[in-house]
Design a protein around this motif. Sequence first.
Motif, PDB file in Angstrom:
ATOM      1  N   GLN A 201      -9.159  -5.497  -9.744  1.00 51.63           N
ATOM      2  CA  GLN A 201      -9.322  -5.464  -8.297  1.00 51.63           C
ATOM      3  C   GLN A 201      -8.182  -4.662  -7.680  1.00 51.63           C
ATOM      4  OE1 GLN A 201     -11.881  -6.811  -6.501  1.00 51.63           O
ATOM      5  NE2 GLN A 201     -12.846  -7.551  -8.374  1.00 51.63           N
ATOM      6  N   GLY A 202      -8.422  -4.211  -6.458  1.00 54.90           N
ATOM      7  CA  GLY A 202      -7.388  -3.531  -5.707  1.00 54.90           C
ATOM      8  C   GLY A 202      -6.454  -4.523  -5.033  1.00 54.90           C
ATOM      9  N   PRO A 203      -5.395  -4.055  -4.416  1.00 55.10           N
ATOM     10  CA  PRO A 203      -4.408  -4.966  -3.808  1.00 55.10           C
ATOM     11  C   PRO A 203      -4.963  -5.789  -2.657  1.00 55.10           C
ATOM     12  CG  PRO A 203      -3.943  -2.677  -3.246  1.00 55.10           C
ATOM     13  CD  PRO A 203      -4.989  -2.645  -4.297  1.00 55.10           C
ATOM     14  N   LEU A 204      -5.851  -5.208  -1.846  1.00 55.96           N
ATOM     15  CA  LEU A 204      -6.394  -5.976  -0.725  1.00 55.96           C
ATOM     16  C   LEU A 204      -7.319  -7.085  -1.211  1.00 55.96           C
ATOM     17  CD1 LEU A 204      -7.075  -3.196   1.946  1.00 55.96           C
ATOM     18  CD2 LEU A 204      -5.067  -4.656   1.659  1.00 55.96           C
ATOM     19  N   ASP A 205      -8.170  -6.796  -2.203  1.00 55.97           N
ATOM     20  CA  ASP A 205      -9.037  -7.831  -2.752  1.00 55.97           C
ATOM     21  C   ASP A 205      -8.219  -8.966  -3.367  1.00 55.97           C
ATOM     22  OD1 ASP A 205     -11.557  -7.050  -2.036  1.00 55.97           O
ATOM     23  OD2 ASP A 205     -11.899  -5.824  -3.824  1.00 55.97           O
ATOM     24  N   CYS A 206      -7.151  -8.593  -4.080  1.00 53.71           N
ATOM     25  CA  CYS A 206      -6.292  -9.621  -4.673  1.00 53.71           C
ATOM     26  C   CYS A 206      -5.611 -10.454  -3.595  1.00 53.71           C
ATOM     27  CB  CYS A 206      -5.259  -8.972  -5.580  1.00 53.71           C
ATOM     28  SG  CYS A 206      -5.931  -8.341  -7.136  1.00 53.71           S
ATOM     29  N   MET A 207      -5.220  -9.815  -2.521  1.00 51.73           N
ATOM     30  CA  MET A 207      -4.587 -10.552  -1.428  1.00 51.73           C
ATOM     31  C   MET A 207      -5.577 -11.505  -0.776  1.00 51.73           C
ATOM     32  SD  MET A 207      -2.756  -9.117   2.040  1.00 51.73           S
ATOM     33  CE  MET A 207      -4.336  -8.616   2.735  1.00 51.73           C
ATOM     34  N   TYR A 208      -6.806 -11.015  -0.512  1.00 52.68           N
ATOM     35  CA  TYR A 208      -7.824 -11.881   0.089  1.00 52.68           C
ATOM     36  C   TYR A 208      -8.141 -13.066  -0.827  1.00 52.68           C
ATOM     37  CZ  TYR A 208      -8.648  -7.914   3.213  1.00 52.68           C
ATOM     38  OH  TYR A 208      -8.496  -6.891   4.115  1.00 52.68           O
ATOM     39  N   GLY A 209      -8.250 -12.826  -2.149  1.00 49.86           N
ATOM     40  CA  GLY A 209      -8.530 -13.907  -3.081  1.00 49.86           C
ATOM     41  C   GLY A 209      -7.414 -14.937  -3.114  1.00 49.86           C
ATOM     42  N   HIS A 210      -6.177 -14.467  -3.048  1.00 50.92           N
ATOM     43  CA  HIS A 210      -5.047 -15.408  -3.051  1.00 50.92           C
ATOM     44  C   HIS A 210      -5.027 -16.238  -1.774  1.00 50.92           C
ATOM     45  CE1 HIS A 210      -1.082 -17.062  -3.739  1.00 50.92           C
ATOM     46  NE2 HIS A 210      -0.690 -16.584  -2.560  1.00 50.92           N
ATOM     47  N   ILE A 211      -5.310 -15.612  -0.638  1.00 51.62           N
ATOM     48  CA  ILE A 211      -5.326 -16.349   0.628  1.00 51.62           C
ATOM     49  C   ILE A 211      -6.445 -17.385   0.634  1.00 51.62           C
ATOM     50  CG2 ILE A 211      -5.717 -16.130   3.115  1.00 51.62           C
ATOM     51  CD1 ILE A 211      -4.328 -13.407   2.978  1.00 51.62           C
ATOM     52  N   ALA A 212      -7.612 -17.021   0.062  1.00 50.72           N
ATOM     53  CA  ALA A 212      -8.747 -17.946   0.042  1.00 50.72           C
ATOM     54  C   ALA A 212      -8.505 -19.134  -0.878  1.00 50.72           C
ATOM     55  CB  ALA A 212     -10.012 -17.194  -0.385  1.00 50.72           C
TER      56      ALA A 212
END
Length: 261
Positions: free
Chosen positions: A228-239
């Motif tokens: 995944q890209g950095p934004l997808d990883c960030m969204y997944g971590h926040i979720a």
Amino acid sequence: PGGETWDRNESRRDDRTSANRRVRAHTWTWIAMQLANGTRAMQGKRLAQTTRLPSAGRGSVAARAAADRPMWLPGATPPAHLKGTIAGDRGFDPLSLGVEPERLKWYTEAELYNGRWAMAGVFGIIHQEALGKAGLIKDIPWFNTGYELKDEFPIAAQLGVLFPLFGFLELTRYQGFKKTGECGVINMFPFDPLGMKSEKMKEREVKNGRLAMMAFVGFVVQAVVCRQGPLDCMYGHIADPFNNNILTNIVSPAGATYPGM
């Protein structure tokens, strides 16, 4: 006879008086000279104290300066060849790569150059993913872009352009650096079209370059582990921060639940 005796006595008294006067005069002259010499000595001592410190004083000042200097680790002792004169110098060189002055100049240039590429790369990766999520461009992970667009931008054509172009730029950059010791492009050394060069900006550029290099390494690790890209990883971590984090990925990458996996 009585008159002659009186004259002789008066003459002797006059001689003694003159002798006493000469002694007092010499005495006062000597005292004045000693006072003058003492005054000059005190003035010289004060001047010396204002122009240089005793060895113990210099050592304590140097110790205080070293203590006040920003270090990569609080309380760390910097190597002798890192004197704090280079932008971003925090006394970190565990492998002693910069012991030789000429090599230190080149390593400083190499760090700055790689930091600039990292800043450009991190900016491009984040904005490509953000624009893809917004539907303005194709939503392609940054690490697959070259493969996905191979038909639109053939690799052979890219190599035919990039090799001679970057070969020329790198050659002129190296030659300019050897002559001027500055970074630049083609014949502009240093390259500063906006006139922003200053010691403060040098420090900022090095700091941001180091941060960008660390960020790019993180993006690569995310791509390898999570695909995944950095934004997808960030969204997944926040979720789901307890299941989607670096520890769960190291222990069980398959257990992560990032979007799109």
